[in-house]
Motif scaffolding. Structure first.
Motif, PDB file in Angstrom:
ATOM      1  N   GLY A  20       0.835  -1.185   0.000  1.00 15.41           N
ATOM      2  CA  GLY A  20       0.000   0.000   0.000  1.00 15.41           C
ATOM      3  C   GLY A  20       0.872   1.237   0.000  1.00 15.41           C
ATOM      4  O   GLY A  20       2.098   1.149   0.067  1.00 15.41           O
ATOM      5  N   PRO A  21       0.260   2.409  -0.044  1.00 14.35           N
ATOM      6  CA  PRO A  21       1.053   3.647  -0.047  1.00 14.35           C
ATOM      7  C   PRO A  21       1.550   3.997   1.353  1.00 14.35           C
ATOM      8  O   PRO A  21       0.823   3.867   2.330  1.00 14.35           O
ATOM      9  CB  PRO A  21       0.060   4.691  -0.567  1.00 14.35           C
ATOM     10  N   VAL A  22       2.805   4.416   1.427  1.00 11.36           N
ATOM     11  CA  VAL A  22       3.401   4.878   2.678  1.00 11.36           C
ATOM     12  C   VAL A  22       4.010   6.252   2.407  1.00 11.36           C
ATOM     13  O   VAL A  22       4.785   6.406   1.461  1.00 11.36           O
ATOM     14  CB  VAL A  22       4.496   3.908   3.183  1.00 11.36           C
ATOM     15  N   THR A  23       3.653   7.251   3.230  1.00 10.51           N
ATOM     16  CA  THR A  23       4.178   8.591   2.995  1.00 10.51           C
ATOM     17  C   THR A  23       5.662   8.636   3.360  1.00 10.51           C
ATOM     18  O   THR A  23       6.154   7.792   4.127  1.00 10.51           O
ATOM     19  CB  THR A  23       3.435   9.641   3.830  1.00 10.51           C
ATOM     20  N   PRO A  24       6.390   9.621   2.844  1.00  8.56           N
ATOM     21  CA  PRO A  24       7.812   9.729   3.185  1.00  8.56           C
ATOM     22  C   PRO A  24       8.060   9.831   4.690  1.00  8.56           C
ATOM     23  O   PRO A  24       8.988   9.223   5.214  1.00  8.56           O
ATOM     24  CB  PRO A  24       8.245  11.005   2.458  1.00  8.56           C
ATOM     25  N   VAL A  25       7.222  10.609   5.393  1.00  5.54           N
ATOM     26  CA  VAL A  25       7.400  10.763   6.844  1.00  5.54           C
ATOM     27  C   VAL A  25       7.147   9.435   7.551  1.00  5.54           C
ATOM     28  O   VAL A  25       7.902   9.033   8.449  1.00  5.54           O
ATOM     29  CB  VAL A  25       6.466  11.859   7.382  1.00  5.54           C
ATOM     30  N   GLN A  26       6.083   8.729   7.145  1.00  7.65           N
ATOM     31  CA  GLN A  26       5.789   7.429   7.753  1.00  7.65           C
ATOM     32  C   GLN A  26       6.928   6.450   7.521  1.00  7.65           C
ATOM     33  O   GLN A  26       7.331   5.720   8.427  1.00  7.65           O
ATOM     34  CB  GLN A  26       4.481   6.867   7.180  1.00  7.65           C
ATOM     35  N   GLN A  27       7.469   6.447   6.302  1.00 13.30           N
ATOM     36  CA  GLN A  27       8.563   5.532   5.984  1.00 13.30           C
ATOM     37  C   GLN A  27       9.790   5.833   6.839  1.00 13.30           C
ATOM     38  O   GLN A  27      10.414   4.926   7.399  1.00 13.30           O
ATOM     39  CB  GLN A  27       8.905   5.632   4.495  1.00 13.30           C
ATOM     40  N   ARG A  28      10.133   7.097   6.961  1.00 16.81           N
ATOM     41  CA  ARG A  28      11.306   7.473   7.756  1.00 16.81           C
ATOM     42  C   ARG A  28      11.129   7.072   9.220  1.00 16.81           C
ATOM     43  O   ARG A  28      12.023   6.504   9.842  1.00 16.81           O
ATOM     44  CB  ARG A  28      11.530   8.985   7.666  1.00 16.81           C
ATOM     45  N   ASN A  29       9.936   7.346   9.774  1.00 16.57           N
ATOM     46  CA  ASN A  29       9.691   7.057  11.188  1.00 16.57           C
ATOM     47  C   ASN A  29       9.641   5.555  11.470  1.00 16.57           C
ATOM     48  O   ASN A  29      10.142   5.084  12.500  1.00 16.57           O
ATOM     49  CB  ASN A  29       8.388   7.722  11.646  1.00 16.57           C
ATOM     50  N   LEU A  30       9.040   4.787  10.553  1.00 18.57           N
ATOM     51  CA  LEU A  30       8.960   3.335  10.754  1.00 18.57           C
ATOM     52  C   LEU A  30      10.333   2.688  10.629  1.00 18.57           C
ATOM     53  O   LEU A  30      10.672   1.769  11.381  1.00 18.57           O
ATOM     54  CB  LEU A  30       7.988   2.715   9.751  1.00 18.57           C
ATOM     55  N   GLU A  31      11.141   3.160   9.699  1.00 16.91           N
ATOM     56  CA  GLU A  31      12.500   2.614   9.563  1.00 16.91           C
ATOM     57  C   GLU A  31      13.317   2.889  10.816  1.00 16.91           C
ATOM     58  O   GLU A  31      14.106   2.035  11.266  1.00 16.91           O
ATOM     59  CB  GLU A  31      13.187   3.225   8.331  1.00 16.91           C
ATOM     60  N   LYS A  32      13.105   4.068  11.393  1.00 22.53           N
ATOM     61  CA  LYS A  32      13.826   4.412  12.621  1.00 22.53           C
ATOM     62  C   LYS A  32      13.348   3.560  13.794  1.00 22.53           C
ATOM     63  O   LYS A  32      14.143   3.082  14.613  1.00 22.53           O
ATOM     64  CB  LYS A  32      13.624   5.900  12.925  1.00 22.53           C
ATOM     65  N   ALA A  33      12.028   3.313  13.874  1.00 22.21           N
ATOM     66  CA  ALA A  33      11.467   2.549  14.988  1.00 22.21           C
ATOM     67  C   ALA A  33      11.807   1.065  14.896  1.00 22.21           C
ATOM     68  O   ALA A  33      12.033   0.403  15.906  1.00 22.21           O
ATOM     69  CB  ALA A  33       9.949   2.733  15.031  1.00 22.21           C
ATOM     70  N   TRP A  34      11.849   0.533  13.678  1.00 25.02           N
ATOM     71  CA  TRP A  34      12.064  -0.911  13.507  1.00 25.02           C
ATOM     72  C   TRP A  34      13.508  -1.278  13.177  1.00 25.02           C
ATOM     73  O   TRP A  34      13.886  -2.442  13.290  1.00 25.02           O
ATOM     74  CB  TRP A  34      11.164  -1.441  12.379  1.00 25.02           C
ATOM     75  N   GLY A  35      14.291  -0.307  12.743  1.00 24.24           N
ATOM     76  CA  GLY A  35      15.671  -0.603  12.362  1.00 24.24           C
ATOM     77  C   GLY A  35      15.771  -1.473  11.121  1.00 24.24           C
ATOM     78  O   GLY A  35      16.687  -2.292  10.992  1.00 24.24           O
ATOM     79  N   VAL A  36      14.835  -1.286  10.177  1.00 17.82           N
ATOM     80  CA  VAL A  36      14.824  -2.062   8.934  1.00 17.82           C
ATOM     81  C   VAL A  36      14.626  -1.121   7.754  1.00 17.82           C
ATOM     82  O   VAL A  36      14.278   0.050   7.933  1.00 17.82           O
ATOM     83  CB  VAL A  36      13.690  -3.119   8.924  1.00 17.82           C
ATOM     84  N   LYS A  37      14.842  -1.633   6.561  1.00 16.88           N
ATOM     85  CA  LYS A  37      14.524  -0.909   5.340  1.00 16.88           C
ATOM     86  C   LYS A  37      13.083  -1.206   4.975  1.00 16.88           C
ATOM     87  O   LYS A  37      12.611  -2.343   5.133  1.00 16.88           O
ATOM     88  CB  LYS A  37      15.463  -1.368   4.208  1.00 16.88           C
ATOM     89  N   ILE A  38      12.351  -0.185   4.479  1.00  9.22           N
ATOM     90  CA  ILE A  38      10.938  -0.355   4.139  1.00  9.22           C
ATOM     91  C   ILE A  38      10.718   0.001   2.671  1.00  9.22           C
ATOM     92  O   ILE A  38      11.251   0.992   2.165  1.00  9.22           O
ATOM     93  CB  ILE A  38      10.042   0.533   5.033  1.00  9.22           C
ATOM     94  N   LEU A  39       9.951  -0.834   1.992  1.00 11.39           N
ATOM     95  CA  LEU A  39       9.502  -0.545   0.637  1.00 11.39           C
ATOM     96  C   LEU A  39       7.976  -0.619   0.607  1.00 11.39           C
ATOM     97  O   LEU A  39       7.390  -1.595   1.093  1.00 11.39           O
ATOM     98  CB  LEU A  39      10.059  -1.550  -0.374  1.00 11.39           C
TER      99      LEU A  39
END
Length: 390
Positions: free
Chosen positions: A53-72
């Motif tokens: 699904g769509p993930v906004t740039p801010v959501q992607q940045r915050n989730l990558e920081k919280a999970w310590g993973v790369k997100i696509l």
């Protein structure tokens, strides 16, 4: 899952459906779900998380920081697949343009600071541009460069189309959802060797081949990139030059994977994308229900019976060849009058007849001798009658 499997080098260790009553603007998920998923990812040693699904740039940045993973997200994954599949110079340029357009909207991911660079000299320099603005400008420069190169591709395609227009062979375009079996059908009927695999987006670069139908009519068959639901707008724009082959088609074959559970939804997605491309509704279309060999006996018989009720649908198997003879007849009928090839001998005094033949764009070749011209023409019975009346 199918999209994930289409990207080489990925090992899918799990999947989950996460209920999302109300997407959070900053993190997409709630804090409790983020922590629960973080623990799952950590336990499974996950390095990449795909979100369908769509993930906004801010959501992607915050989730990558919280999970310590790369997100696509879905668009990012499709771009990765396209990048892996592109082979021709044109395909590489189209994917690069789509990727840059996507990255341009997501620069906030890479830059959490917004401090300004100073401009001018000494202490009197005014505020300069932000790093994001500098990056955006650099991307815009690259996009302009790629667009200029793709403009050359478009002009080349227009020249090719103009050349084909002089050859009286109608163009038949294969369209359909990705992995519907278009390339397998293309290879089967033309003897070509286009990559055909059981994976999404196996075909990115358009391929065209001449096909002679059992009736003797010759057509040009075009294999195109597959469609998918929620196709990113960047990709639709980037691949417009390729998909323009569909716009100029005399007949569209909509190939469907009739064995898929969601075949009707896939068909609607294809029709939506064709409409967005501006394909003329009056262009003749046939539905090709492919992969009937994957159905059990009762389901296969039911689909064949259903297809037989209308001339606009043909149930086939590109693998076994079942139903292809009826499909050839359907293509012939949909294209209208059959074509025949003849050799005409014209004296040098028959310049008016020769001019008429070239004006109709039906001359395949021309030779000269001391008596006049010998022209090989491919025409309809109507054109032959018009010529005889000259």
């Amino acid at each position: 899952m199918a999209l994930a499997d289409a990207l080489p080098g990925l090992e899918v260790v799990g999947k989950d459906i996460v209920g999302l009553p109300k997407p959070q603007p900053g993190h997409l998920f709630g804090s409790g779900k983020i922590e629960e998923l973080r623990q799952k990812f950590e336990a499974a040693e996950v390095e990449l998380v795909l979100i369908d699904g769509p993930v906004t740039p801010v959501q992607q940045r915050n989730l990558e920081k919280a999970w310590g993973v790369k997100i696509l997200d879905r668009t990012g994954l499709i771009l990765e697949i396209f990048s892996d599949r592109a082979r021709t110079r044109e395909g590489v340029l189209q994917v690069e343009m789509a990727a840059l357009s996507y990255q341009r909207t997501r620069l906030v991911r890479a830059w959490t600071h917004l401090e300004r660079q100073r401009g001018g000299l000494g202490f009197v320099g005014g505020p300069g541009e932000t790093q994001i603005e500098a990056d955006r400008r650099a991307i815009d420069d690259q996009l302009n460069r790629i667009r200029r190169q793709l403009d050359k591709v478009v002009k080349t395609r227009e020249l090719h189309r103009a050349a084909r227009a002089k050859v009286p062979y109608p163009i038949v375009a294969l369209v359909g959802y990705t992995n519907a079996g278009k390339s397998t059908l293309f290879n089967r009927v033309t003897g070509a060797n286009v990559m055909a695999k059981d994976m999404l987006f196996a075909t990115l670069d358009p391929t065209m081949r001449q096909l002679e139908l059992p009736s003797g009519r010759k057509v040009i068959l075009s294999d195109t990139v597959g469609f998918i639901s929620s196709l990113p707008t960047q990709l639709v724009a980037a691949f417009r030059a390729t998909l323009e082959e569909v716009l100029g088609a005399d007949l569209i074959l909509h190939v469907r994977d009739i064995s898929a559970d969601n075949t009707d939804a896939q068909a609607k997605d294809v029709e939506t994308i064709l409409a967005s491309l501006g394909v003329d509704e009056d262009t003749p279309r046939l539905e090709v229900w492919n992969k009937i060999d994957l159905l059990d006996d009762d389901a296969r018989e039911g689909r064949v019976t259903e297809a037989d009720r209308t001339d606009a649908i043909h149930a086939i198997s590109a693998v076994t060849g079942q139903g292809l003879d009826a499909l050839y007849d359907g293509i012939d009928t949909a294209l209208g009058e059959p074509l025949t090839t003849e050799v005409l001998a014209l004296a040098y005094s028959d310049g008016r007849k020769r001019a008429w033949l070239f004006g109709e764009a039906i001359v395949d070749s021309e030779d000269q001798d001391e008596d006049g011209w010998k022209l090989t023409v491919t025409w309809t019975a109507r054109q032959a009658a018009q010529y005889a009346a000259l």
